[in-house]
Scaffold this active site. Sequence first.
Site, PDB file in Angstrom:
ATOM      1  N   HIS A  42     -16.166 -35.317  33.046  1.00 19.77           N
ATOM      2  CA  HIS A  42     -16.219 -36.735  32.690  1.00 19.77           C
ATOM      3  C   HIS A  42     -17.426 -37.376  33.345  1.00 19.77           C
ATOM      4  CE1 HIS A  42     -11.695 -36.891  31.671  1.00 19.77           C
ATOM      5  NE2 HIS A  42     -12.422 -36.785  30.595  1.00 19.77           N
ATOM      6  N   HIS A  75      -9.520 -29.170  32.599  1.00 20.04           N
ATOM      7  CA  HIS A  75      -8.220 -29.791  32.302  1.00 20.04           C
ATOM      8  C   HIS A  75      -7.265 -28.841  31.589  1.00 20.04           C
ATOM      9  CE1 HIS A  75      -9.707 -33.588  33.537  1.00 20.04           C
ATOM     10  NE2 HIS A  75     -10.456 -33.824  32.490  1.00 20.04           N
ATOM     11  N   GLU A 127      -5.288 -33.164  30.596  1.00 18.76           N
ATOM     12  CA  GLU A 127      -4.519 -32.244  31.449  1.00 18.76           C
ATOM     13  C   GLU A 127      -3.036 -32.309  31.090  1.00 18.76           C
ATOM     14  OE1 GLU A 127      -5.044 -32.742  35.755  1.00 18.76           O
ATOM     15  OE2 GLU A 127      -2.897 -32.405  35.954  1.00 18.76           O
ATOM     16  N   CYS A 191      -3.885 -31.780  43.583  1.00 17.49           N
ATOM     17  CA  CYS A 191      -4.856 -30.799  44.080  1.00 17.49           C
ATOM     18  C   CYS A 191      -5.513 -31.269  45.376  1.00 17.49           C
ATOM     19  CB  CYS A 191      -5.892 -30.472  43.008  1.00 17.49           C
ATOM     20  SG  CYS A 191      -7.376 -31.436  43.100  1.00 17.49           S
ATOM     21  N   ASN A 221      -9.931 -39.387  38.280  1.00 14.65           N
ATOM     22  CA  ASN A 221     -10.005 -39.273  39.745  1.00 14.65           C
ATOM     23  C   ASN A 221     -11.008 -40.261  40.338  1.00 14.65           C
ATOM     24  OD1 ASN A 221     -12.537 -37.630  40.775  1.00 14.65           O
ATOM     25  ND2 ASN A 221     -11.923 -36.714  38.834  1.00 14.65           N
ATOM     26  N   SER A 263     -16.329 -35.114  39.184  1.00 16.59           N
ATOM     27  CA  SER A 263     -17.253 -34.652  38.141  1.00 16.59           C
ATOM     28  C   SER A 263     -18.688 -35.089  38.406  1.00 16.59           C
ATOM     29  CB  SER A 263     -16.825 -35.218  36.783  1.00 16.59           C
ATOM     30  OG  SER A 263     -15.520 -34.840  36.478  1.00 16.59           O
TER      31      SER A 263
HETATM   32  S1  SF4 Z   1      -9.885 -32.428  40.441  1.00 21.63           S
HETATM   33 FE1  SF4 Z   1      -8.656 -30.748  41.301  1.00 21.63          FE
HETATM   34  S2  SF4 Z   1      -7.347 -30.111  39.613  1.00 21.63           S
HETATM   35 FE2  SF4 Z   1      -8.987 -31.303  38.719  1.00 21.63          FE
HETATM   36  S3  SF4 Z   1     -10.519 -29.792  38.188  1.00 21.63           S
HETATM   37 FE3  SF4 Z   1     -11.019 -30.518  40.212  1.00 21.63          FE
HETATM   38  S4  SF4 Z   1     -10.070 -29.031  41.625  1.00 21.63           S
HETATM   39 FE4  SF4 Z   1      -9.134 -28.805  39.615  1.00 21.63          FE
END
Ligand code: SF4
Length: 292
Positions: A42, A75, A127, A191, A221, A263
């Site tokens: 993203h 995802h 996801e 995570c 995130n 990202s």
């Molecule tokens: S934020 Fe965490 S769950 Fe998502 S891709 Fe990255 S390591 Fe994996």
Amino acid sequence: MEILLAESLGFCMGVKRAVDMAYKALDKAEGTPVTSLGPLIHNSQEMARLTNDGVGLAQTTADVPTTGTVVIRAHGVTPQAYDELKARGLKVMDGTCPYVHYSQRKARELYEEGYTVVITGDRQHPEIVGILGHINDEAYAVKSVEEAAALPALERIGVIAQTTISPKKFQAIIDVLKTKAPEVKVCETICDATEENQKAIRELSGEVELLYVVGGRHSANSNKLVEVAREQCQQTYLIETPEEIDAADVVGIRKVGISAGASTPDWMIQQVVQHLRGLDRTVNRADHRVAA
Ligand code: SF4
């Protein structure tokens, strides 16, 4: 102006792995198309770099070319989508993050054990769409305590967390779910990368007057980092590029913090640092104390 970086920020293991996989696919493509199913990350700037380097983008399985390699993003996807691509004879490189694989497995286990699965997250998020595909779409998805409170009374609830939810919100939702069923089984699927970045920004937000989270506008995130930071630092902004920084916000600031979503590539974080240094020189001439 001091520029402080969060102790943990930026690219997470899962995203890095998927992007590396795309470049490996390009190395071996021998002229055949390499396509990612959905954006690999993203972050529009990093996506532009991938496109320039030859990675195509398909929004759905129907858009994937008939030959070549498909890279599954971190995802993950539904098993139905995966099987469809394989059945078409395409080479499939599975970039699903190991944490997401774990969530998919846990959701399946709960489902097979007869629990009503509740996913704490956004039903539209890729996801969650992927996880739902593993359990015949038979789950509730709640992204707030209010939505959890609106659930009917249930017998046995099995809870999965969207990997990027804040632990605090997850716990608040679990507390509500415990009023909804006599048995609530919780699978901890948040995570570490998310927790680490959230922990680091929580610490940083108590030290600075202004804070920038570098990340995609649609990145769950990154938005979560902003939410956590604003608990202590109201002047927290989500930016995709340094140009989005309003110079007026920096005037008179002595300490500015930087964090970045999972990202966000390092090169973009460095551009933001350089931009802030430049702004400091022009708008805060009275104070030239700069540190990274
Ligand atoms: S934020 Fe965490 S769950 Fe998502 S891709 Fe990255 S390591 Fe994996």
